[in-house]
Design a protein around this motif. Structure first.
Motif, PDB file in Angstrom:
ATOM      1  N   ASP A   1       0.831  -1.210   0.000  1.00  0.00           N
ATOM      2  CA  ASP A   1       0.000   0.000   0.000  1.00  0.00           C
ATOM      3  C   ASP A   1       0.866   1.261   0.000  1.00  0.00           C
ATOM      4  OD1 ASP A   1      -2.291  -1.461  -0.075  1.00  0.00           O
ATOM      5  OD2 ASP A   1      -2.837  -1.165   2.026  1.00  0.00           O
ATOM      6  N   ILE A   2       1.969   1.238   0.736  1.00  0.00           N
ATOM      7  CA  ILE A   2       2.878   2.384   0.734  1.00  0.00           C
ATOM      8  C   ILE A   2       3.466   2.583  -0.653  1.00  0.00           C
ATOM      9  CG2 ILE A   2       5.097   3.263   1.603  1.00  0.00           C
ATOM     10  CD1 ILE A   2       4.445   1.838   4.258  1.00  0.00           C
ATOM     11  N   GLN A   3       3.921   1.508  -1.264  1.00  0.00           N
ATOM     12  CA  GLN A   3       4.552   1.578  -2.582  1.00  0.00           C
ATOM     13  C   GLN A   3       3.574   2.038  -3.647  1.00  0.00           C
ATOM     14  OE1 GLN A   3       6.275  -2.143  -3.806  1.00  0.00           O
ATOM     15  NE2 GLN A   3       7.313  -1.281  -5.565  1.00  0.00           N
TER      16      GLN A   3
ATOM     17  N   LYS B   1       2.345  14.505  -1.758  1.00  0.00           N
ATOM     18  CA  LYS B   1       1.245  15.455  -1.550  1.00  0.00           C
ATOM     19  C   LYS B   1       0.195  14.815  -0.650  1.00  0.00           C
ATOM     20  CE  LYS B   1      -0.670  14.187  -6.114  1.00  0.00           C
ATOM     21  NZ  LYS B   1       0.454  13.291  -6.492  1.00  0.00           N
ATOM     22  N   HIS B   2      -0.690  15.645  -0.122  1.00  0.00           N
ATOM     23  CA  HIS B   2      -1.719  15.180   0.801  1.00  0.00           C
ATOM     24  C   HIS B   2      -2.635  14.153   0.143  1.00  0.00           C
ATOM     25  CE1 HIS B   2      -1.283  17.582   4.483  1.00  0.00           C
ATOM     26  NE2 HIS B   2      -0.796  18.534   3.708  1.00  0.00           N
ATOM     27  N   GLU B   3      -2.879  14.306  -1.150  1.00  0.00           N
ATOM     28  CA  GLU B   3      -3.772  13.373  -1.843  1.00  0.00           C
ATOM     29  C   GLU B   3      -3.224  11.954  -1.796  1.00  0.00           C
ATOM     30  OE1 GLU B   3      -2.799  16.250  -2.881  1.00  0.00           O
ATOM     31  OE2 GLU B   3      -4.573  17.433  -3.426  1.00  0.00           O
ATOM     32  N   ASP B   4      -1.893  11.814  -1.909  1.00  0.00           N
ATOM     33  CA  ASP B   4      -1.284  10.478  -1.835  1.00  0.00           C
ATOM     34  C   ASP B   4      -1.448   9.880  -0.444  1.00  0.00           C
ATOM     35  OD1 ASP B   4      -0.477  10.666  -4.468  1.00  0.00           O
ATOM     36  OD2 ASP B   4       1.506  11.454  -3.965  1.00  0.00           O
ATOM     37  N   LEU B   5      -1.294  10.712   0.572  1.00  0.00           N
ATOM     38  CA  LEU B   5      -1.499  10.234   1.939  1.00  0.00           C
ATOM     39  C   LEU B   5      -2.943   9.802   2.149  1.00  0.00           C
ATOM     40  CD1 LEU B   5      -0.838   9.783   4.904  1.00  0.00           C
ATOM     41  CD2 LEU B   5      -1.074  12.251   5.291  1.00  0.00           C
ATOM     42  N   SER B   6      -3.891  10.588   1.643  1.00  0.00           N
ATOM     43  CA  SER B   6      -5.305  10.239   1.775  1.00  0.00           C
ATOM     44  C   SER B   6      -5.598   8.920   1.078  1.00  0.00           C
ATOM     45  CB  SER B   6      -6.173  11.356   1.192  1.00  0.00           C
ATOM     46  OG  SER B   6      -5.989  12.570   1.894  1.00  0.00           O
TER      47      SER B   6
ATOM     48  N   VAL C   1      -6.201  -2.955   7.165  1.00  0.00           N
ATOM     49  CA  VAL C   1      -4.948  -2.697   7.878  1.00  0.00           C
ATOM     50  C   VAL C   1      -5.191  -1.600   8.912  1.00  0.00           C
ATOM     51  CG1 VAL C   1      -2.571  -1.896   7.690  1.00  0.00           C
ATOM     52  CG2 VAL C   1      -3.528  -3.383   5.922  1.00  0.00           C
ATOM     53  N   GLN C   2      -5.075  -1.947  10.158  1.00  0.00           N
ATOM     54  CA  GLN C   2      -5.296  -0.976  11.221  1.00  0.00           C
ATOM     55  C   GLN C   2      -4.021  -0.165  11.444  1.00  0.00           C
ATOM     56  OE1 GLN C   2      -6.279  -3.541  14.480  1.00  0.00           O
ATOM     57  NE2 GLN C   2      -8.422  -3.761  13.879  1.00  0.00           N
ATOM     58  N   ILE C   3      -4.136   1.149  11.351  1.00  0.00           N
ATOM     59  CA  ILE C   3      -2.988   2.010  11.618  1.00  0.00           C
ATOM     60  C   ILE C   3      -3.365   3.024  12.688  1.00  0.00           C
ATOM     61  CG2 ILE C   3      -2.073   1.737   9.283  1.00  0.00           C
ATOM     62  CD1 ILE C   3      -2.972   4.596   8.688  1.00  0.00           C
ATOM     63  N   HIS C   4      -2.401   3.283  13.563  1.00  0.00           N
ATOM     64  CA  HIS C   4      -2.576   4.316  14.584  1.00  0.00           C
ATOM     65  C   HIS C   4      -1.655   5.466  14.218  1.00  0.00           C
ATOM     66  CE1 HIS C   4      -2.866   6.400  18.393  1.00  0.00           C
ATOM     67  NE2 HIS C   4      -1.551   6.310  18.550  1.00  0.00           N
TER      68      HIS C   4
ATOM     69  N   PHE D   1      -3.485   6.509   0.556  1.00  0.00           N
ATOM     70  CA  PHE D   1      -2.873   5.457   1.367  1.00  0.00           C
ATOM     71  C   PHE D   1      -3.781   5.059   2.528  1.00  0.00           C
ATOM     72  CE2 PHE D   1      -0.359   4.674   5.284  1.00  0.00           C
ATOM     73  CZ  PHE D   1       0.094   3.391   4.973  1.00  0.00           C
ATOM     74  N   ARG D   2      -4.347   6.034   3.217  1.00  0.00           N
ATOM     75  CA  ARG D   2      -5.209   5.728   4.359  1.00  0.00           C
ATOM     76  C   ARG D   2      -6.481   5.015   3.912  1.00  0.00           C
ATOM     77  NH1 ARG D   2      -5.216  10.713   8.586  1.00  0.00           N
ATOM     78  NH2 ARG D   2      -6.118   9.033   9.866  1.00  0.00           N
ATOM     79  N   ARG D   3      -7.000   5.394   2.730  1.00  0.00           N
ATOM     80  CA  ARG D   3      -8.178   4.695   2.211  1.00  0.00           C
ATOM     81  C   ARG D   3      -7.838   3.254   1.842  1.00  0.00           C
ATOM     82  NH1 ARG D   3      -9.104   9.715  -0.426  1.00  0.00           N
ATOM     83  NH2 ARG D   3      -8.211   8.887  -2.369  1.00  0.00           N
TER      84      ARG D   3
END
Length: 219
Positions: free
Chosen positions: A93-95, A119-124, A135-138, A126-128
């Protein structure tokens, strides 16, 4: 704008984490992730004594083609692992979102990642993806890579922070140099080689979180 996320996830969410099975009191830290054709070869520092049980477990897993010792340094062993990253949901998912892993350490039954996105869109995205894949992330912290005040440690581990601070205070980087790595090592109770390696890795992490983090994503 560049954004960095620091998050934790249980090892159960990572195939590689489940394979590693880090015992209590031990840790495994990603040194670097090197592309090799269609695969990625991670280099890990295994902080465990002895490291052979971890290596045996890795070599026996279907997703791992090889796990070879590259170097030994005091209580740490550098290992290169040839594996299939598509089998690990977290790394995949990161890649897939063009994330750059700045730091990844496995200990106390958790992975802790520092990942930079362009950019923020890539982070968003990733979280989706993490939510989609179960995958649970804290999230520990989200900050802009261009603002060093958001990360007072600049990606340094405690040992790297201690080594670099001592080197600066003792004049190791002065001209002329006022101390040697051997003298610094004696103060910390480690070998001269270990001190040199800590300083090298500290400078690398510091550069990634300051100089490289401030560059334009298009460069």
């Amino acid at each position: 704008m560049v954004v960095i996320i620091r998050f934790r996830t249980p090892v159960i969410n990572s195939e590689l984490g489940r394979v590693l099975r880090v015992q209590d009191g031990a840790s495994i830290e990603l040194e670097t992730l090197v592309p090799s054709g269609e695969r990625s070869i991670p280099f890990f520092w295994i902080h465990a004594a002895p490291p052979e049980p971890v290596l045996d477990t890795l070599r026996a897993h279907d997703s791992v083609d090889s796990a070879e010792i590259v170097d030994r340094l005091d209580d740490a062993t550098l290992v290169a692992i040839e594996w299939h990253p598509e089998s690990d949901t977290v790394f995949q998912d990161i890649q897939s979102c063009d994330g750059q892993i700045l730091r990844a350490i496995c200990r106390d039954h958790h992975w802790e990642f520092n990942v930079r996105f362009r950019k923020h869109e890539d982070l968003s995205t990733f979280r989706r993806r993490c939510e989609r894949d179960g995958v649970q992330i804290h999230v520990v912290r989200i900050y802009h890579g261009t603002d060093p005040n958001e990360d007072p440690r600049f990606g340094l581990t405690d040992a790297q922070w201690e080594a670099l601070t001592l080197a600066v205070e003792r004049g190791y980087y002065d001209i002329p140099r006022r101390c040697s790595t051997a003298e610094l090592a004696d103060e910390l109770g480690i070998s001269s080689q270990a001190m040199t390696e800590r300083l090298r890795r500290a400078v690398t992490n510091l550069s990634r979180h300051t100089v490289l983090a401030s560059q334009s994503p298009d460069r």
